[in-house]
Write an enzyme that holds these catalytic residues in place. Structure first.
Site, PDB file in Angstrom:
ATOM      1  N   GLU A 141       0.840  -1.211   0.000  1.00 24.91           N
ATOM      2  CA  GLU A 141       0.000   0.000   0.000  1.00 24.91           C
ATOM      3  C   GLU A 141       0.873   1.259   0.000  1.00 24.91           C
ATOM      4  OE1 GLU A 141      -4.020  -0.639   2.112  1.00 24.91           O
ATOM      5  OE2 GLU A 141      -2.558  -1.551   3.455  1.00 24.91           O
ATOM      6  N   GLU A 161      -3.242  -9.942   3.874  1.00 24.86           N
ATOM      7  CA  GLU A 161      -4.336  -9.537   4.765  1.00 24.86           C
ATOM      8  C   GLU A 161      -5.379 -10.645   4.894  1.00 24.86           C
ATOM      9  OE1 GLU A 161      -2.779  -7.552   2.750  1.00 24.86           O
ATOM     10  OE2 GLU A 161      -2.705  -5.512   3.523  1.00 24.86           O
TER      11      GLU A 161
HETATM   12  C1  LIG Z   1      -6.704  -3.818   9.498  1.00 22.34           C
HETATM   13  O1  LIG Z   1      -6.310  -2.492   9.459  1.00 22.34           O
HETATM   14  C2  LIG Z   1      -5.220  -2.146   8.751  1.00 22.34           C
HETATM   15  C3  LIG Z   1      -4.400  -3.069   8.060  1.00 22.34           C
HETATM   16  C4  LIG Z   1      -3.278  -2.643   7.389  1.00 22.34           C
HETATM   17  C5  LIG Z   1      -2.370  -3.540   6.735  1.00 22.34           C
HETATM   18  C6  LIG Z   1      -2.351  -4.866   6.956  1.00 22.34           C
HETATM   19  C7  LIG Z   1      -1.220  -5.707   6.564  1.00 22.34           C
HETATM   20  O2  LIG Z   1      -0.167  -5.248   6.153  1.00 22.34           O
HETATM   21  S1  LIG Z   1      -1.435  -7.400   6.755  1.00 22.34           S
HETATM   22  C8  LIG Z   1       0.140  -8.092   6.285  1.00 22.34           C
HETATM   23  C9  LIG Z   1       1.099  -8.145   7.448  1.00 22.34           C
HETATM   24  N1  LIG Z   1       2.385  -8.681   7.033  1.00 22.34           N
HETATM   25  C10 LIG Z   1       2.669  -9.991   6.948  1.00 22.34           C
HETATM   26  O3  LIG Z   1       1.826 -10.816   7.182  1.00 22.34           O
HETATM   27  C11 LIG Z   1       4.102 -10.344   6.604  1.00 22.34           C
HETATM   28  C12 LIG Z   1       4.725 -11.107   7.762  1.00 22.34           C
HETATM   29  N2  LIG Z   1       6.162 -11.273   7.567  1.00 22.34           N
HETATM   30  C13 LIG Z   1       6.715 -12.225   6.794  1.00 22.34           C
HETATM   31  O4  LIG Z   1       6.034 -12.951   6.088  1.00 22.34           O
HETATM   32  C14 LIG Z   1       8.226 -12.339   6.812  1.00 22.34           C
HETATM   33  O5  LIG Z   1       8.697 -11.705   7.979  1.00 22.34           O
HETATM   34  C15 LIG Z   1       8.942 -11.717   5.586  1.00 22.34           C
HETATM   35  C16 LIG Z   1       8.507 -10.286   5.345  1.00 22.34           C
HETATM   36  C17 LIG Z   1       8.666 -12.577   4.337  1.00 22.34           C
HETATM   37  C18 LIG Z   1      10.477 -11.699   5.839  1.00 22.34           C
HETATM   38  O6  LIG Z   1      10.910 -12.996   6.213  1.00 22.34           O
HETATM   39  P1  LIG Z   1      12.311 -13.159   6.970  1.00 22.34           P
HETATM   40  O7  LIG Z   1      13.343 -12.355   6.250  1.00 22.34           O
HETATM   41  O8  LIG Z   1      12.553 -14.610   7.115  1.00 22.34           O
HETATM   42  O9  LIG Z   1      12.140 -12.426   8.397  1.00 22.34           O
HETATM   43  P2  LIG Z   1      11.425 -12.997   9.704  1.00 22.34           P
HETATM   44  O10 LIG Z   1      12.388 -13.873  10.454  1.00 22.34           O
HETATM   45  O11 LIG Z   1      10.097 -13.578   9.394  1.00 22.34           O
HETATM   46  O12 LIG Z   1      11.161 -11.641  10.528  1.00 22.34           O
HETATM   47  C19 LIG Z   1      12.239 -10.948  11.179  1.00 22.34           C
HETATM   48  C20 LIG Z   1      11.619 -10.201  12.329  1.00 22.34           C
HETATM   49  O13 LIG Z   1      10.653  -9.269  11.842  1.00 22.34           O
HETATM   50  C21 LIG Z   1       9.369  -9.511  12.433  1.00 22.34           C
HETATM   51  N3  LIG Z   1       8.314  -9.195  11.490  1.00 22.34           N
HETATM   52  C22 LIG Z   1       8.265  -9.506  10.176  1.00 22.34           C
HETATM   53  N4  LIG Z   1       7.131  -9.051   9.650  1.00 22.34           N
HETATM   54  C23 LIG Z   1       6.447  -8.434  10.639  1.00 22.34           C
HETATM   55  C24 LIG Z   1       5.185  -7.761  10.705  1.00 22.34           C
HETATM   56  N5  LIG Z   1       4.417  -7.593   9.623  1.00 22.34           N
HETATM   57  N6  LIG Z   1       4.811  -7.264  11.892  1.00 22.34           N
HETATM   58  C25 LIG Z   1       5.571  -7.392  12.999  1.00 22.34           C
HETATM   59  N7  LIG Z   1       6.782  -8.002  12.989  1.00 22.34           N
HETATM   60  C26 LIG Z   1       7.205  -8.526  11.813  1.00 22.34           C
HETATM   61  C27 LIG Z   1       9.415 -10.987  12.794  1.00 22.34           C
HETATM   62  O14 LIG Z   1       8.462 -11.285  13.779  1.00 22.34           O
HETATM   63  C28 LIG Z   1      10.849 -11.127  13.289  1.00 22.34           C
HETATM   64  O15 LIG Z   1      10.931 -10.581  14.576  1.00 22.34           O
HETATM   65  P3  LIG Z   1      11.917 -11.220  15.684  1.00 22.34           P
HETATM   66  O16 LIG Z   1      11.727 -10.380  16.903  1.00 22.34           O
HETATM   67  O17 LIG Z   1      11.468 -12.641  15.850  1.00 22.34           O
HETATM   68  O18 LIG Z   1      13.281 -11.126  15.089  1.00 22.34           O
HETATM   69  C29 LIG Z   1      -2.991  -1.281   7.410  1.00 22.34           C
HETATM   70  C30 LIG Z   1      -3.779  -0.366   8.103  1.00 22.34           C
HETATM   71  C31 LIG Z   1      -4.894  -0.822   8.779  1.00 22.34           C
HETATM   72  O19 LIG Z   1      -5.681   0.034   9.520  1.00 22.34           O
END
Ligand SMILES: COc1cc(/C=C/C(=O)SCCNC(=O)CCNC(=O)[C@H](O)C(C)(C)COP(=O)(O)OP(=O)(O)OC[C@H]2O[C@@H](n3cnc4c(N)ncnc43)[C@H](O)[C@@H]2OP(=O)(O)O)ccc1O
Length: 300
Positions: A141, A161
């Protein structure tokens, strides 16, 4: 990096600008934005998402800082390059902040994203986004709010989402169908379909795909060209084009005629036209592939 900045921000064909000697970090209020890294190089401001450990997930603080950064651009900024630090542009909404929100807070939360991203889309200057790795959910977005998207080969696009039980809240329902069509967006949200960089260019997510590591250089090359244009001409592209696209033909053509006359009357247009007539401005160049980009694929 400094040389890359100088090379790609070169503005030799601009009648109004010379490039500052080196990129300089933001000062004042912009320097306090710790979730962003902001640097200025002459008329180009580089805004970098700076939460690589969390894959540039977008939390409330980051939304507020984007609002402040794009609302507080220096007067001499002509173009912004927006990028993400690390291997991913952005993992979208910071899911760790979601749990305790009431429905009303959810609406206001979404509206805060709308406000920040509208400032990017309908601001004073064009924004060139550099995309690599994950460009998903709210990250997509955010990218859709920019005017030009340069994708590195590693980029991938998704709207998880649906899988998270959510709906887009950062303006995606308004912007993404305008890029790729409503049916493709519905497919992405319903099935979790992910597009890679080349497919993403084909459907309209990005205008350029370049090799990994070349995104910033390409974006700065494009930004240098944009900065050399007359500011009012760029402004008209940002503000008149999308509005005319949403109008009926008669209304749109009327607005076009006004905008054309206003742009033509500006001294920046007169100077540039005279320079061409005097043989001092570049001719229209044949395509050379100098950005490393393949021609955009069709949207069909
Ligand atoms: C409803 O009202 C709204 C909604 C919205 C918008 C909504 C959305 O954006 S929904 C989509 C949310 N995002 C995801 O589902 C993606 C999740 N992440 C992943 O799939 C992966 O992290 C990756 C992006 C593919 C990267 O993979 P990798 O390189 O292997 O890294 P990881 O080990 O997975 O992550 C490292 C570290 O980062 C943290 N993290 C990653 N993504 C998120 C996230 N989206 N939120 C929080 N934290 C995240 C992960 O947990 C790891 O943390 P550590 O502490 O364990 O190191 C908009 C407005 C509205 O009102």
């Amino acid at each position: 990096m400094l040389n890359q900045f100088r090379k790609h921000a070169a503005l030799s064909d601009s009648p109004e600008h010379t490039l500052a000697a080196a990129p300089r970090p933001a000062t004042g209020a912009l320097a306090a934005l710790d979730l962003l890294r902001i640097e200025h190089a002459g008329p180009i401001t580089h805004v970098r998402l700076n939460r690589p450990a969390k894959r540039n997930a977008i939390n409330d603080g980051l939304v507020a800082q984007l609002q402040a950064a794009f609302g507080g651009l220096p007067g001499d900024t002509r173009v912004v390059v927006l990028s993400g630090e690390g291997a991913h542009f952005s993992a979208g909404l910071d899911l760790s902040e979601l749990s305790e929100r009431s429905v009303a807070e959810g609406v206001f939360h979404s509206r805060s994203w709308h406000s920040a991203f509208e400032q990017i889309q309908f601001g004073r200057v064009p924004v060139v986004a550099v995309l690599q790795g994950a460009v998903v959910g709210g990250g997509l977005e955010l990218a859709a709010s920019a005017h030009i998207r340069v994708a590195e080969a590693s980029a991938f696009y998704g709207l998880p989402e649906g899988q998270r039980g959510l709906f887009v809240g950062g303006g995606g329902s308004a912007r993404i169908p305008r890029l790729i069509g409503a049916a493709r967006m519905a497919d992405m949200m319903l099935t979790g379909r992910v597009y890679d960089a080349r497919e993403g260019q084909g459907v309209g997510f990005s205008q350029y795909v370049v090799e990994n590591g070349q995104g910033l250089a390409t974006a700065f090359e494009l930004a240098g060209k944009i900065a050399a244009n007359a500011p009012l001409s760029n402004f008209a592209v940002l503000h008149a084009l999308p509005r005319i696209a949403d109008m009926g033909q008669a209304e749109g053509l009327f607005v076009e005629s006004l905008m054309a006359a206003i742009a033509q009357g500006d001294h920046a247009a007169k100077d540039r036209i005279q320079a061409f007539l005097d043989g001092k401005a570049a001719k229209v160049a044949q395509p050379t592939g100098s950005t490393g980009a393949r021609p955009p694929a069709s949207n069909g």
